[in-house]
Write a protein that holds these residues in place. Sequence first.
Motif, PDB file in Angstrom:
ATOM      1  N   VAL A 188       0.839  -1.206   0.000  1.00 46.58           N
ATOM      2  CA  VAL A 188       0.000   0.000   0.000  1.00 46.58           C
ATOM      3  C   VAL A 188       0.870   1.251   0.000  1.00 46.58           C
ATOM      4  N   MET A 189       1.927   1.230   0.823  1.00 46.33           N
ATOM      5  CA  MET A 189       2.778   2.415   0.955  1.00 46.33           C
ATOM      6  C   MET A 189       3.598   2.678  -0.300  1.00 46.33           C
ATOM      7  N   PHE A 190       4.269   1.637  -0.802  1.00 44.82           N
ATOM      8  CA  PHE A 190       5.261   1.859  -1.848  1.00 44.82           C
ATOM      9  C   PHE A 190       4.749   1.580  -3.266  1.00 44.82           C
ATOM     10  N   ARG A 191       3.669   0.821  -3.403  1.00 46.11           N
ATOM     11  CA  ARG A 191       3.137   0.551  -4.738  1.00 46.11           C
ATOM     12  C   ARG A 191       1.889   1.367  -5.051  1.00 46.11           C
ATOM     13  N   GLN A 192       1.175   1.799  -4.004  1.00 44.91           N
ATOM     14  CA  GLN A 192      -0.039   2.575  -4.232  1.00 44.91           C
ATOM     15  C   GLN A 192       0.167   4.058  -3.912  1.00 44.91           C
ATOM     16  N   ILE A 193       0.630   4.349  -2.688  1.00 44.50           N
ATOM     17  CA  ILE A 193       0.747   5.749  -2.280  1.00 44.50           C
ATOM     18  C   ILE A 193       1.935   6.432  -2.940  1.00 44.50           C
ATOM     19  N   LEU A 194       3.102   5.772  -2.965  1.00 43.57           N
ATOM     20  CA  LEU A 194       4.310   6.423  -3.482  1.00 43.57           C
ATOM     21  C   LEU A 194       4.145   6.947  -4.909  1.00 43.57           C
ATOM     22  N   PRO A 195       3.611   6.167  -5.865  1.00 46.02           N
ATOM     23  CA  PRO A 195       3.438   6.740  -7.214  1.00 46.02           C
ATOM     24  C   PRO A 195       2.513   7.942  -7.242  1.00 46.02           C
ATOM     25  N   ASN A 196       1.542   7.985  -6.319  1.00 44.38           N
ATOM     26  CA  ASN A 196       0.609   9.107  -6.304  1.00 44.38           C
ATOM     27  C   ASN A 196       1.200  10.358  -5.675  1.00 44.38           C
ATOM     28  N   VAL A 197       2.215  10.204  -4.827  1.00 45.52           N
ATOM     29  CA  VAL A 197       2.839  11.380  -4.216  1.00 45.52           C
ATOM     30  C   VAL A 197       4.158  11.732  -4.894  1.00 45.52           C
ATOM     31  N   SER A 198       4.488  11.041  -5.977  1.00 54.86           N
ATOM     32  CA  SER A 198       5.783  11.261  -6.631  1.00 54.86           C
ATOM     33  C   SER A 198       5.938  12.624  -7.308  1.00 54.86           C
ATOM     34  N   PRO A 199       4.868  13.269  -7.840  1.00 54.48           N
ATOM     35  CA  PRO A 199       5.095  14.566  -8.517  1.00 54.48           C
ATOM     36  C   PRO A 199       5.843  15.601  -7.673  1.00 54.48           C
ATOM     37  N   PRO A 200       5.423  15.897  -6.440  1.00 53.30           N
ATOM     38  CA  PRO A 200       6.215  16.881  -5.674  1.00 53.30           C
ATOM     39  C   PRO A 200       7.605  16.374  -5.330  1.00 53.30           C
ATOM     40  N   LEU A 201       7.771  15.059  -5.211  1.00 54.95           N
ATOM     41  CA  LEU A 201       9.098  14.516  -4.912  1.00 54.95           C
ATOM     42  C   LEU A 201      10.029  14.652  -6.104  1.00 54.95           C
ATOM     43  N   ILE A 202       9.482  14.518  -7.311  1.00 53.75           N
ATOM     44  CA  ILE A 202      10.298  14.698  -8.515  1.00 53.75           C
ATOM     45  C   ILE A 202      10.814  16.137  -8.593  1.00 53.75           C
ATOM     46  N   VAL A 203       9.924  17.075  -8.331  1.00 54.59           N
ATOM     47  CA  VAL A 203      10.336  18.486  -8.349  1.00 54.59           C
ATOM     48  C   VAL A 203      11.380  18.748  -7.267  1.00 54.59           C
ATOM     49  N   GLN A 204      11.148  18.225  -6.070  1.00 53.49           N
ATOM     50  CA  GLN A 204      12.092  18.442  -4.982  1.00 53.49           C
ATOM     51  C   GLN A 204      13.446  17.800  -5.290  1.00 53.49           C
ATOM     52  N   ALA A 205      13.423  16.616  -5.928  1.00 57.71           N
ATOM     53  CA  ALA A 205      14.680  15.944  -6.269  1.00 57.71           C
ATOM     54  C   ALA A 205      15.470  16.755  -7.286  1.00 57.71           C
ATOM     55  N   SER A 206      14.769  17.331  -8.258  1.00 56.06           N
ATOM     56  CA  SER A 206      15.475  18.128  -9.260  1.00 56.06           C
ATOM     57  C   SER A 206      16.094  19.376  -8.634  1.00 56.06           C
ATOM     58  N   ILE A 207      15.372  20.008  -7.712  1.00 57.59           N
ATOM     59  CA  ILE A 207      15.928  21.169  -7.005  1.00 57.59           C
ATOM     60  C   ILE A 207      17.127  20.746  -6.155  1.00 57.59           C
ATOM     61  N   ALA A 208      16.996  19.571  -5.516  1.00 59.29           N
ATOM     62  CA  ALA A 208      18.087  19.079  -4.673  1.00 59.29           C
ATOM     63  C   ALA A 208      19.335  18.777  -5.494  1.00 59.29           C
ATOM     64  N   LEU A 209      19.163  18.318  -6.730  1.00 57.04           N
ATOM     65  CA  LEU A 209      20.327  18.067  -7.584  1.00 57.04           C
ATOM     66  C   LEU A 209      21.114  19.354  -7.818  1.00 57.04           C
ATOM     67  N   GLY A 210      20.385  20.422  -8.114  1.00 57.69           N
ATOM     68  CA  GLY A 210      21.048  21.707  -8.310  1.00 57.69           C
ATOM     69  C   GLY A 210      21.672  22.224  -7.030  1.00 57.69           C
ATOM     70  N   THR A 211      20.961  22.047  -5.908  1.00 64.23           N
ATOM     71  CA  THR A 211      21.502  22.499  -4.623  1.00 64.23           C
ATOM     72  C   THR A 211      22.763  21.730  -4.257  1.00 64.23           C
ATOM     73  N   ALA A 212      22.743  20.419  -4.496  1.00 62.16           N
ATOM     74  CA  ALA A 212      23.922  19.604  -4.186  1.00 62.16           C
ATOM     75  C   ALA A 212      25.114  20.028  -5.029  1.00 62.16           C
ATOM     76  N   LEU A 213      24.868  20.339  -6.291  1.00 62.75           N
ATOM     77  CA  LEU A 213      25.956  20.792  -7.155  1.00 62.75           C
ATOM     78  C   LEU A 213      26.560  22.090  -6.618  1.00 62.75           C
ATOM     79  N   LEU A 214      25.691  23.006  -6.171  1.00 64.24           N
ATOM     80  CA  LEU A 214      26.184  24.269  -5.615  1.00 64.24           C
ATOM     81  C   LEU A 214      26.976  24.044  -4.323  1.00 64.24           C
ATOM     82  N   ILE A 215      26.485  23.127  -3.462  1.00 60.05           N
ATOM     83  CA  ILE A 215      27.197  22.859  -2.210  1.00 60.05           C
ATOM     84  C   ILE A 215      28.562  22.239  -2.490  1.00 60.05           C
ATOM     85  N   GLU A 216      28.603  21.295  -3.432  1.00 62.69           N
ATOM     86  CA  GLU A 216      29.888  20.673  -3.783  1.00 62.69           C
ATOM     87  C   GLU A 216      30.857  21.719  -4.324  1.00 62.69           C
TER      88      GLU A 216
END
Length: 678
Positions: A188-216
């Motif tokens: 229920v958590m990882f096959r049902q809920i996770l795909p439905n909450v993935s849109p904001p996580l995708i955006v956050q991951a992309s922002i985090a990639l840029g932030t990590a590059l800046l920190i490095e």
Amino acid sequence: MSTHQARAGTLQRLLRQPVTLICLAFLGLQIAIALAAPLIAPYGPNELSVADKLQGPSADHLLGTDDLGRDSLSRLIYGTRTALLASGESVAIGLVLGVGLGIFVGYRGGWWDRIGMRIADVMQSIPALLLALALVAVLGNGLTNAMLAVGLIFAVSFMRITRAVVLAEREKLYVDAARVLGLRPASVMFRQILPNVSPPLIVQASIALGTALLIEATLSFLGVGVDTTAVSWGAMLDASRQHVAEHPLLAILPGAAITLSVLVFNLLGDGLRDAGSPRSAGAARPRKPTTAAAEPTATGPGDPTGTGPAAVTHLTADPVRPAVDAPGAPAPDTAATSGPLAKGPVRLVAREPEPAPADALLRIDGLTVTDPGGAQLVSDVSFHINRGETFGLVGESGCGKSITASAILGLLPRGVTVAAGSIRLQDTELAGLGGEKLRRVRGGRIGMVFQDPGSALSPVHTVGRQLTDAIRAHSDLTRAQAVERAAELLNLVGVPAPRERLKDYPHQFSGGMAQRVVIAGALACDPELLIADEPTTALDVTIQAQVLDLLVSLRERLSMSLLLITHDLGVVADSCDRIAVMYAGQIAEQRTVRDAFAQPRHPYTEALLAAVPHHGAGDEPLATIPGRVPPAWDWPRGCRFNPRCSYATDSCRTTPVPIDIDGVRCLRASELHLAGAR
């Protein structure tokens, strides 16, 4: 099949986003450059040539050299590898730890949630750069050590975001539907809920990639990031500080690379979110209806086209249970035929009352359900359902019908508990049952059809995926066998072209067809009892009749029991064997449908029957029940119906009313002569 269809839809949506395609191309070019750096770089990244130091662009050095004579183009190429590796490491750590913990604490709630969020508060109070510097000071310089610190901070951010969206998502109907189908909590958590909450996580991951590059880059600029043998854009910026005036290109090149990479990461997240979600604005349009896929008007489970000999006619004219007139009912020549949703008089069906057998399929005794404040949402409810029987549970909204169904399946809202009573499915006590034992009951022995099919189906999964998950949760079938079984179920409930429709998403189905899919999921593992909670509320009148007829025909064909929760007494008259009328969390009257409709013994039952539209009324206004159902924390003293009852006396307002041996909760039941169905 479903996976291929999903990928094709994602690709179509992606092709309609030129900015995202440009960002993907740029990122793909960076990855190719990083992987092929030893092959395409003209020089080694640390190859010195003091004689050629601080040269401008030339044939030998296309982008010039730095203060030690190292080739700027080669160092820029190798710096791409460092930047991508640093971003990927930190975000991967953040995603694995943060998303996993966020889903867990958000779904489980309670103390897990409180403890998890207090730890997150402490961690997030530490600046990411400061934590990275502290960890590097303890473990030593190095890209992995620095990015581990950054990944831990990202994990806290991902955890908070994931937990926030899961708190809202876990209350949605499709999550309850997945639990009813018997899916394990992890599924229920990882096959049902996770795909439905993935849109904001995708955006956050992309922002985090840029932030990590800046920190490095910042750490390398400060000299505490990568070691001296590695190449970093931040280290290139640090080396250019003293020579900006004489060779400005040394600072422009790594600065431009950092800026473009961060911009691409930020733009890419929004595009991938929209492309990956079938609910997005750019989602594929629902397929145009064809003759084969049109909503059937009188189809049966054996023939989805409605043209073959197995087609089921409208079950109002039931050849198995002939209709008879109730005492006092209109003569046949003045009474219109009444289907499940007809606006004419309620038509009674000939059935004999049955005593409660010792081997009843479901037996509820003295069920009391309370909310966190101690208010009784359901009080001392008792009834049983026999094998092969259709049992109706009726009453206005707020009377406790859905809470009773939720108690049977262990789906009560958080904080709402079964305070007393027993719920037995044959020899299995369901009250207080949890864990693996309850999961086996859900879906395997009890199925449920929810009132809103659009909410009961996960919007980001194909119907084939949702059906096969339910089937495999209770069987050892392979995926291919589960797909075959899913197609059989869609055919059983009358969905045309079932194998093709397995590939479709819920939004590509009409309301009636989506409800058929929900019914197919409820039948996936051949349950003994099917609970239908207002299964036609969200549908138009014509489709309501089809769905109700389908439920009744499936109940007869599959020899299962049916608990039908509804407001519509026409549905009860046409479909049910026995009925329990609920009011204010209590059973007001429980009898056979024939007896309850012909000679009701509780004023509330009489009032409900009077409110049913009927022929011959002329300009007579539709009867209504004055007032409304009170909230659970304000139940009236005595008989709970007394403020709305025209027969109430002083005793009704002060004396608690038990239910009598005939199944009626009314002090004046023996002296009142109430009007039955018209």
